[in-house]
Design a protein around this motif. Structure first.
Motif, PDB file in Angstrom:
ATOM      1  N   ARG A 117       1.303 -12.678   3.600  1.00 32.83           N
ATOM      2  CA  ARG A 117       0.198 -12.033   4.308  1.00 32.83           C
ATOM      3  C   ARG A 117       0.237 -10.597   3.821  1.00 32.83           C
ATOM      4  O   ARG A 117       1.247  -9.891   4.001  1.00 32.83           O
ATOM      5  CB  ARG A 117       0.406 -12.128   5.824  1.00 32.83           C
ATOM      6  N   CYS A 118      -0.805 -10.148   3.165  1.00 38.96           N
ATOM      7  CA  CYS A 118      -0.766  -8.880   2.457  1.00 38.96           C
ATOM      8  C   CYS A 118      -1.478  -7.788   3.239  1.00 38.96           C
ATOM      9  O   CYS A 118      -2.696  -7.835   3.439  1.00 38.96           O
ATOM     10  CB  CYS A 118      -1.358  -9.043   1.067  1.00 38.96           C
ATOM     11  N   ASP A 119      -0.696  -6.815   3.693  1.00 38.82           N
ATOM     12  CA  ASP A 119      -1.178  -5.729   4.525  1.00 38.82           C
ATOM     13  C   ASP A 119      -2.103  -4.817   3.725  1.00 38.82           C
ATOM     14  O   ASP A 119      -1.821  -4.481   2.571  1.00 38.82           O
ATOM     15  CB  ASP A 119       0.035  -4.943   5.029  1.00 38.82           C
ATOM     16  N   HIS A 120      -3.232  -4.421   4.349  1.00 42.16           N
ATOM     17  CA  HIS A 120      -4.176  -3.496   3.695  1.00 42.16           C
ATOM     18  C   HIS A 120      -4.441  -3.905   2.251  1.00 42.16           C
ATOM     19  O   HIS A 120      -4.300  -3.102   1.315  1.00 42.16           O
ATOM     20  CB  HIS A 120      -3.624  -2.077   3.763  1.00 42.16           C
ATOM     21  N   ALA A 121      -4.844  -5.146   2.080  1.00 42.65           N
ATOM     22  CA  ALA A 121      -4.863  -5.755   0.751  1.00 42.65           C
ATOM     23  C   ALA A 121      -5.774  -5.061  -0.252  1.00 42.65           C
ATOM     24  O   ALA A 121      -5.559  -5.181  -1.459  1.00 42.65           O
ATOM     25  CB  ALA A 121      -5.247  -7.225   0.871  1.00 42.65           C
TER      26      ALA A 121
ATOM     27  N   ASN B  99       0.799  -1.218   0.000  1.00 43.29           N
ATOM     28  CA  ASN B  99       0.000   0.000   0.000  1.00 43.29           C
ATOM     29  C   ASN B  99       0.837   1.277   0.000  1.00 43.29           C
ATOM     30  O   ASN B  99       0.430   2.300  -0.542  1.00 43.29           O
ATOM     31  CB  ASN B  99      -0.937  -0.038   1.217  1.00 43.29           C
ATOM     32  N   HIS B 100       2.039   1.228   0.589  1.00 42.52           N
ATOM     33  CA  HIS B 100       2.833   2.432   0.799  1.00 42.52           C
ATOM     34  C   HIS B 100       4.294   2.075   1.053  1.00 42.52           C
ATOM     35  O   HIS B 100       4.622   0.908   1.305  1.00 42.52           O
ATOM     36  CB  HIS B 100       2.295   3.215   1.996  1.00 42.52           C
ATOM     37  N   THR B 101       5.172   3.060   1.007  1.00 45.63           N
ATOM     38  CA  THR B 101       6.584   2.876   1.353  1.00 45.63           C
ATOM     39  C   THR B 101       6.977   3.934   2.383  1.00 45.63           C
ATOM     40  O   THR B 101       6.207   4.842   2.693  1.00 45.63           O
ATOM     41  CB  THR B 101       7.505   3.047   0.130  1.00 45.63           C
ATOM     42  N   ALA B 102       8.213   3.824   2.856  1.00 44.33           N
ATOM     43  CA  ALA B 102       8.790   4.897   3.676  1.00 44.33           C
ATOM     44  C   ALA B 102       9.098   6.097   2.785  1.00 44.33           C
ATOM     45  O   ALA B 102       9.194   5.974   1.560  1.00 44.33           O
ATOM     46  CB  ALA B 102      10.059   4.399   4.355  1.00 44.33           C
TER      47      ALA B 102
ATOM     48  N   ASP C 184       4.033 -23.155  -5.371  1.00 45.77           N
ATOM     49  CA  ASP C 184       2.723 -23.220  -4.724  1.00 45.77           C
ATOM     50  C   ASP C 184       2.736 -22.280  -3.529  1.00 45.77           C
ATOM     51  O   ASP C 184       3.490 -22.483  -2.570  1.00 45.77           O
ATOM     52  CB  ASP C 184       2.440 -24.660  -4.281  1.00 45.77           C
ATOM     53  N   LEU C 185       1.903 -21.237  -3.565  1.00 44.08           N
ATOM     54  CA  LEU C 185       1.932 -20.183  -2.555  1.00 44.08           C
ATOM     55  C   LEU C 185       0.607 -20.080  -1.824  1.00 44.08           C
ATOM     56  O   LEU C 185      -0.456 -20.342  -2.385  1.00 44.08           O
ATOM     57  CB  LEU C 185       2.230 -18.830  -3.208  1.00 44.08           C
ATOM     58  N   PHE C 186       0.696 -19.642  -0.550  1.00 45.15           N
ATOM     59  CA  PHE C 186      -0.495 -19.366   0.241  1.00 45.15           C
ATOM     60  C   PHE C 186      -0.652 -17.854   0.335  1.00 45.15           C
ATOM     61  O   PHE C 186       0.295 -17.127   0.629  1.00 45.15           O
ATOM     62  CB  PHE C 186      -0.378 -19.968   1.640  1.00 45.15           C
ATOM     63  N   TRP C 187      -1.908 -17.369   0.120  1.00 43.85           N
ATOM     64  CA  TRP C 187      -2.194 -15.941   0.095  1.00 43.85           C
ATOM     65  C   TRP C 187      -3.219 -15.591   1.174  1.00 43.85           C
ATOM     66  O   TRP C 187      -4.334 -16.086   1.158  1.00 43.85           O
ATOM     67  CB  TRP C 187      -2.730 -15.532  -1.270  1.00 43.85           C
ATOM     68  N   LEU C 188      -2.812 -14.702   2.103  1.00 44.70           N
ATOM     69  CA  LEU C 188      -3.677 -14.226   3.174  1.00 44.70           C
ATOM     70  C   LEU C 188      -3.861 -12.723   3.030  1.00 44.70           C
ATOM     71  O   LEU C 188      -2.881 -11.968   3.002  1.00 44.70           O
ATOM     72  CB  LEU C 188      -3.057 -14.548   4.537  1.00 44.70           C
ATOM     73  N   ALA C 189      -5.105 -12.273   2.941  1.00 48.29           N
ATOM     74  CA  ALA C 189      -5.406 -10.852   2.791  1.00 48.29           C
ATOM     75  C   ALA C 189      -5.806 -10.236   4.118  1.00 48.29           C
ATOM     76  O   ALA C 189      -6.716 -10.744   4.784  1.00 48.29           O
ATOM     77  CB  ALA C 189      -6.536 -10.651   1.778  1.00 48.29           C
ATOM     78  N   GLU C 190      -5.141  -9.144   4.483  1.00 45.29           N
ATOM     79  CA  GLU C 190      -5.597  -8.386   5.633  1.00 45.29           C
ATOM     80  C   GLU C 190      -6.737  -7.481   5.154  1.00 45.29           C
ATOM     81  O   GLU C 190      -6.559  -6.292   4.921  1.00 45.29           O
ATOM     82  CB  GLU C 190      -4.469  -7.546   6.248  1.00 45.29           C
ATOM     83  N   TRP C 191      -7.892  -8.079   5.019  1.00 38.91           N
ATOM     84  CA  TRP C 191      -9.074  -7.353   4.565  1.00 38.91           C
ATOM     85  C   TRP C 191     -10.276  -8.245   4.803  1.00 38.91           C
ATOM     86  O   TRP C 191     -10.143  -9.468   4.927  1.00 38.91           O
ATOM     87  CB  TRP C 191      -8.952  -6.986   3.088  1.00 38.91           C
ATOM     88  N   ASP C 192     -11.443  -7.643   4.851  1.00 42.02           N
ATOM     89  CA  ASP C 192     -12.662  -8.386   5.160  1.00 42.02           C
ATOM     90  C   ASP C 192     -13.714  -8.101   4.083  1.00 42.02           C
ATOM     91  O   ASP C 192     -14.648  -7.351   4.301  1.00 42.02           O
ATOM     92  CB  ASP C 192     -13.171  -7.968   6.554  1.00 42.02           C
ATOM     93  N   GLU C 193     -13.497  -8.700   2.906  1.00 43.73           N
ATOM     94  CA  GLU C 193     -14.410  -8.528   1.779  1.00 43.73           C
ATOM     95  C   GLU C 193     -14.405  -9.786   0.928  1.00 43.73           C
ATOM     96  O   GLU C 193     -13.328 -10.295   0.602  1.00 43.73           O
ATOM     97  CB  GLU C 193     -13.969  -7.340   0.909  1.00 43.73           C
ATOM     98  N   PRO C 194     -15.574 -10.285   0.534  1.00 39.74           N
ATOM     99  CA  PRO C 194     -15.624 -11.518  -0.257  1.00 39.74           C
ATOM    100  C   PRO C 194     -14.853 -11.455  -1.568  1.00 39.74           C
ATOM    101  O   PRO C 194     -14.270 -12.450  -1.995  1.00 39.74           O
ATOM    102  CB  PRO C 194     -17.124 -11.721  -0.511  1.00 39.74           C
ATOM    103  N   ARG C 195     -14.811 -10.271  -2.204  1.00 42.32           N
ATOM    104  CA  ARG C 195     -14.190 -10.193  -3.521  1.00 42.32           C
ATOM    105  C   ARG C 195     -12.703 -10.521  -3.496  1.00 42.32           C
ATOM    106  O   ARG C 195     -12.127 -10.896  -4.523  1.00 42.32           O
ATOM    107  CB  ARG C 195     -14.406  -8.797  -4.123  1.00 42.32           C
TER     108      ARG C 195
ATOM    109  N   PRO D  25      -6.314  -1.679  -6.302  1.00 43.42           N
ATOM    110  CA  PRO D  25      -7.338  -2.317  -7.137  1.00 43.42           C
ATOM    111  C   PRO D  25      -7.168  -3.825  -7.149  1.00 43.42           C
ATOM    112  O   PRO D  25      -6.053  -4.345  -7.074  1.00 43.42           O
ATOM    113  CB  PRO D  25      -7.082  -1.719  -8.525  1.00 43.42           C
ATOM    114  N   LEU D  26      -8.278  -4.521  -7.241  1.00 43.59           N
ATOM    115  CA  LEU D  26      -8.246  -5.977  -7.214  1.00 43.59           C
ATOM    116  C   LEU D  26      -7.419  -6.545  -8.357  1.00 43.59           C
ATOM    117  O   LEU D  26      -6.809  -7.610  -8.230  1.00 43.59           O
ATOM    118  CB  LEU D  26      -9.672  -6.531  -7.264  1.00 43.59           C
ATOM    119  N   TYR D  27      -7.348  -5.842  -9.481  1.00 39.85           N
ATOM    120  CA  TYR D  27      -6.596  -6.391 -10.608  1.00 39.85           C
ATOM    121  C   TYR D  27      -5.098  -6.477 -10.325  1.00 39.85           C
ATOM    122  O   TYR D  27      -4.392  -7.242 -10.975  1.00 39.85           O
ATOM    123  CB  TYR D  27      -6.878  -5.635 -11.910  1.00 39.85           C
ATOM    124  N   PHE D  28      -4.613  -5.710  -9.328  1.00 46.29           N
ATOM    125  CA  PHE D  28      -3.202  -5.901  -8.958  1.00 46.29           C
ATOM    126  C   PHE D  28      -2.968  -7.313  -8.446  1.00 46.29           C
ATOM    127  O   PHE D  28      -1.986  -7.965  -8.805  1.00 46.29           O
ATOM    128  CB  PHE D  28      -2.752  -4.895  -7.899  1.00 46.29           C
TER     129      PHE D  28
END
Length: 452
Positions: A200-204, A136-139, A225-236, A209-212
């Motif tokens: 684990r993706c911060d502020h996913a 989402n951001h950098t320093a 083979d990767l596991f993807w965890l979104a720090e977000w609460d949305e079905p999409r 945009p979802l297309y990212f």
């Protein structure tokens, strides 16, 4: 002679058949299980490197891997380990989430070789490593600030902006294709160079945009083979992610613990969540994490004497459970976020056996597995302050009865098919459930029954 040959032939044929039947499953078949199925019975564990040991280093944390293996957790989420920005830094050490260089290691934590060694040691113990990623951001002192100012979001005056009171970070603009391509390459580095197992993706989905994520998973999943965890609460988010945060459930359980909501609200949430997300997504359930502990309070502040009851709930009733650093030994202080504040591992409350039992309980019972790999919870009572459920999958069934209040309660079974004699997995005590009998529960009492 003829009969002798026939006998030998028959014996050889039988031996061959017997050997074929006894042949173990090839390891290749085991290794071919991919995410999300590979994580079906897993518990995730969040690692705060800075606060984990007195040294606050990757190498010092690695000494805890055998202990975590014994605890039973199988997926380790490592909070960001990259260098932290100096410009506009918060506190003396800064936020892990203000990243100055995506492909280096914070020298306070150690070296890249230390991190690679950690991943290898974890893999040798059959542990999965996912890295906290901050897209989402950098320093403000990240090289992109000067080399690619077009990568950043601007205000109406053309100045690079930030959000809320996070003035230690500069907000990226993911509608810019260059940002997305650069970010994907930075993520690729950690997969190819360190062999991590996912992110684990911060502020996913905040300003992203979802297309990212569609582009990122399309580019990176073919590597490994990767596991993807979104720090977000949305079905999409589940078009690209295996798991998402159940933030609403976290805050709901806090309200129930305070007597502001009831077990009816818990049941209503689960039914609503299943309707919105479906049964397959992994919904990560927590009672604490780095944010909650530092800013909202410890589990003892937020749940009081009910902390074990709600931990039992998130491990057994619904979701993909997580343990935060120190939670398993009763972390009873708010860890400073921008300073060194070492966790004590003394475990004065003797909570490790409790959490170890929860992790094993989940792993051993298919009905408790994550997402669609487990059974859907069905409520078996209508008491205001008691949430009781049954979950079934194939030949496995788990029944849970949890008093979500600090007062004695009576449990009344509303599903006659559940009637029978059971033994609580925590105490070994025998109980009889019957629809025409009340079961008296002590404050915050929790009972879990296994049936195979």
């Amino acid at each position: 002679m003829k009969n002798y040959k026939i006998t030998i032939f028959s014996l050889l044929a039988l031996f061959t058949l017997f050997s074929a039947c006894e042949k173990p499953t090839p390891k290749a078949n085991i290794d071919s299980i991919t995410f999300p199925e590979r994580a079906a019975g897993m518990t995730i564990y969040e690692v705060n490197i800075r606060q984990y040991t007195q040294e606050g280093t990757i190498k010092a944390f690695a000494e805890h891997l055998p202990r975590l293996k014994d605890l039973g957790v199988e997926m380790l989420w490592i909070m960001p380990v990259q260098p932290i920005g100096v410009e506009q830094r918060k506190g003396s050490l800064g936020s892990y989430y203000s990243i100055a260089d995506y492909t280096s290691i914070n020298p306070e934590f150690g070296t890249m070789q230390d991190f690679k060694a950690l991943v290898k040691q974890a893999h040798d113990l059959d542990l999965v490593i996912i890295l906290d990623w901050v897209p989402n951001h950098t320093a403000w002192d990240h090289p992109w600030i000067t080399s690619h100012p077009e990568y950043y979001a601007k205000d109406s005056l053309g100045n690079i902006t930030y959000e809320a009171d996070w003035n230690d970070i500069a907000l990226l603009n993911h509608t810019n294709e260059g940002v997305r391509q650069a970010m994907i390459e930075e993520m690729r580095f950690w997969i190819t160079e360190t062999d991590i197992d996912g992110f684990r993706c911060d502020h996913a989905a905040h300003e992203i945009p979802l297309y990212f994520w569609e582009e990122a998973t399309a580019a990176l999943d073919p590597i490994k083979d990767l596991f993807w965890l979104a720090e977000w609460d949305e079905p999409r988010l589940h078009t690209s992610f295996h798991a998402s945060y159940s933030w609403e459930l976290l805050h709901l359980t806090e309200h129930v613990a305070k007597g502001e909501k009831t077990a009816h609200d818990i049941d209503e949430f689960i039914q609503k969540d299943l309707a919105r997300y479906g049964k397959n997504p992994f919904r990560m359930t927590i009672t604490t994490n780095h944010d909650e502990n530092s800013w909202a309070g410890t589990v003892f502040e937020r749940y009081g004497e009910g902390h074990k009851a709600f931990a039992t709930f998130i491990f057994t009733a619904y979701g993909f459970p997580m343990i935060y650093s120190g939670q398993e030994v009763g972390l009873d202080k708010r860890l400073l976020f921008f300073e060194k504040d070492t966790i004590s591992w003394e475990d004065p409350k003797n909570l490790t056996p409790f959490y170890k039992r929860l992790v094993q309980l989940k792993k051993d019972n298919e009905s408790l597995w994550n997402g669609g790999f487990g059974g859907t919870p069905k409520r078996i009572n209508q008491d205001e302050w008691v949430y009781a459920f049954s979950r079934e999958k194939n030949s496995n069934q788990v029944i849970g009865i949890i008093n979500m209040s600090g007062a004695p309660q009576d449990f009344i079974l509303t599903e006659p098919a559940i009637s029978g004699s059971y033994e609580d997995v925590f105490t070994g005590q025998a109980f009889t459930l019957a629809s025409d009998e009340q079961l008296a529960l002590a404050p915050w009492q929790y009972l879990i029954f296994e049936k195979n």
